[in-house]
Design a protein around this motif. Sequence first.
Motif, PDB file in Angstrom:
ATOM      1  N   TYR A  75       0.671  -1.164  -0.133  1.00 35.54           N
ATOM      2  CA  TYR A  75      -0.150  -0.089  -0.093  1.00 35.54           C
ATOM      3  C   TYR A  75       0.933   1.067  -0.024  1.00 35.54           C
ATOM      4  CZ  TYR A  75      -4.073  -2.756   1.245  1.00 35.54           C
ATOM      5  OH  TYR A  75      -5.020  -3.625   1.250  1.00 35.54           O
ATOM      6  N   ARG A  77       0.506   5.544   0.579  1.00 36.19           N
ATOM      7  CA  ARG A  77      -0.093   6.854   0.889  1.00 36.19           C
ATOM      8  C   ARG A  77       0.658   8.015   0.357  1.00 36.19           C
ATOM      9  NH1 ARG A  77      -1.928   6.380   7.310  1.00 36.19           N
ATOM     10  NH2 ARG A  77       0.456   6.586   7.524  1.00 36.19           N
ATOM     11  N   THR A 105      -4.515   9.886  -0.746  1.00 39.94           N
ATOM     12  CA  THR A 105      -4.735   8.709  -1.706  1.00 39.94           C
ATOM     13  C   THR A 105      -3.918   7.610  -1.200  1.00 39.94           C
ATOM     14  OG1 THR A 105      -5.159  10.357  -3.409  1.00 39.94           O
ATOM     15  CG2 THR A 105      -4.665   7.995  -3.920  1.00 39.94           C
ATOM     16  N   SER A 107      -3.220   3.832  -2.482  1.00 40.15           N
ATOM     17  CA  SER A 107      -3.301   3.059  -3.488  1.00 40.15           C
ATOM     18  C   SER A 107      -2.605   1.614  -2.947  1.00 40.15           C
ATOM     19  CB  SER A 107      -2.778   3.493  -4.662  1.00 40.15           C
ATOM     20  OG  SER A 107      -1.106   3.723  -4.545  1.00 40.15           O
ATOM     21  N   GLY A 111      -1.031   0.338  -7.839  1.00 41.43           N
ATOM     22  CA  GLY A 111      -1.707   1.691  -8.160  1.00 41.43           C
ATOM     23  C   GLY A 111      -3.075   1.355  -8.988  1.00 41.43           C
ATOM     24  N   SER A 114      -7.472   2.302  -5.619  1.00 44.25           N
ATOM     25  CA  SER A 114      -7.066   3.395  -4.863  1.00 44.25           C
ATOM     26  C   SER A 114      -8.284   3.872  -4.234  1.00 44.25           C
ATOM     27  CB  SER A 114      -6.405   4.640  -5.388  1.00 44.25           C
ATOM     28  OG  SER A 114      -7.142   5.289  -6.607  1.00 44.25           O
ATOM     29  N   GLU A 116      -9.589   7.871  -2.204  1.00 42.24           N
ATOM     30  CA  GLU A 116      -9.231   9.002  -1.828  1.00 42.24           C
ATOM     31  C   GLU A 116     -10.015   9.616  -0.842  1.00 42.24           C
ATOM     32  OE1 GLU A 116      -7.084  11.173  -5.935  1.00 42.24           O
ATOM     33  OE2 GLU A 116      -9.087  11.719  -5.229  1.00 42.24           O
TER      34      GLU A 116
END
Length: 124
Positions: A75, A77, A105, A107, A111, A114, A116
Amino acid sequence: ATMLAQDLLEEIMPKLFDENPSNPDTPAGLGPETGETRPGLPLNNNYDDVDDYRNYTESPPKEVDGTNMTEYTGYTRRVAVDYVQEANFDAVSTSITRFKRIRVTVSWESGAQSVELEVIKGNY
């Protein structure tokens, strides 16, 4: 992923609007001042205003004391901080306003996925 974004926003939001709220940074000057870092123990975390987190990225996510959250390997941030127009919080402002948008965000899957979360911080 939502919890990871919320966790970082809860760290950011109590910070000052700006290093000097009566004379805030220009949009080009947003970001940490020289020598300011994150993460570290809370007493050593010298990010003291919300825009210090601008362009902050961590992978894997870290606790406020700097330790990796090993259960979230994979992950990432990312934080974006921008001034926004006073009449339209969705529009980035190219000049100083009384409002900054903080967007975190999170992800994962390189990626491909994700989440947000964003908040607005005002200077009153």
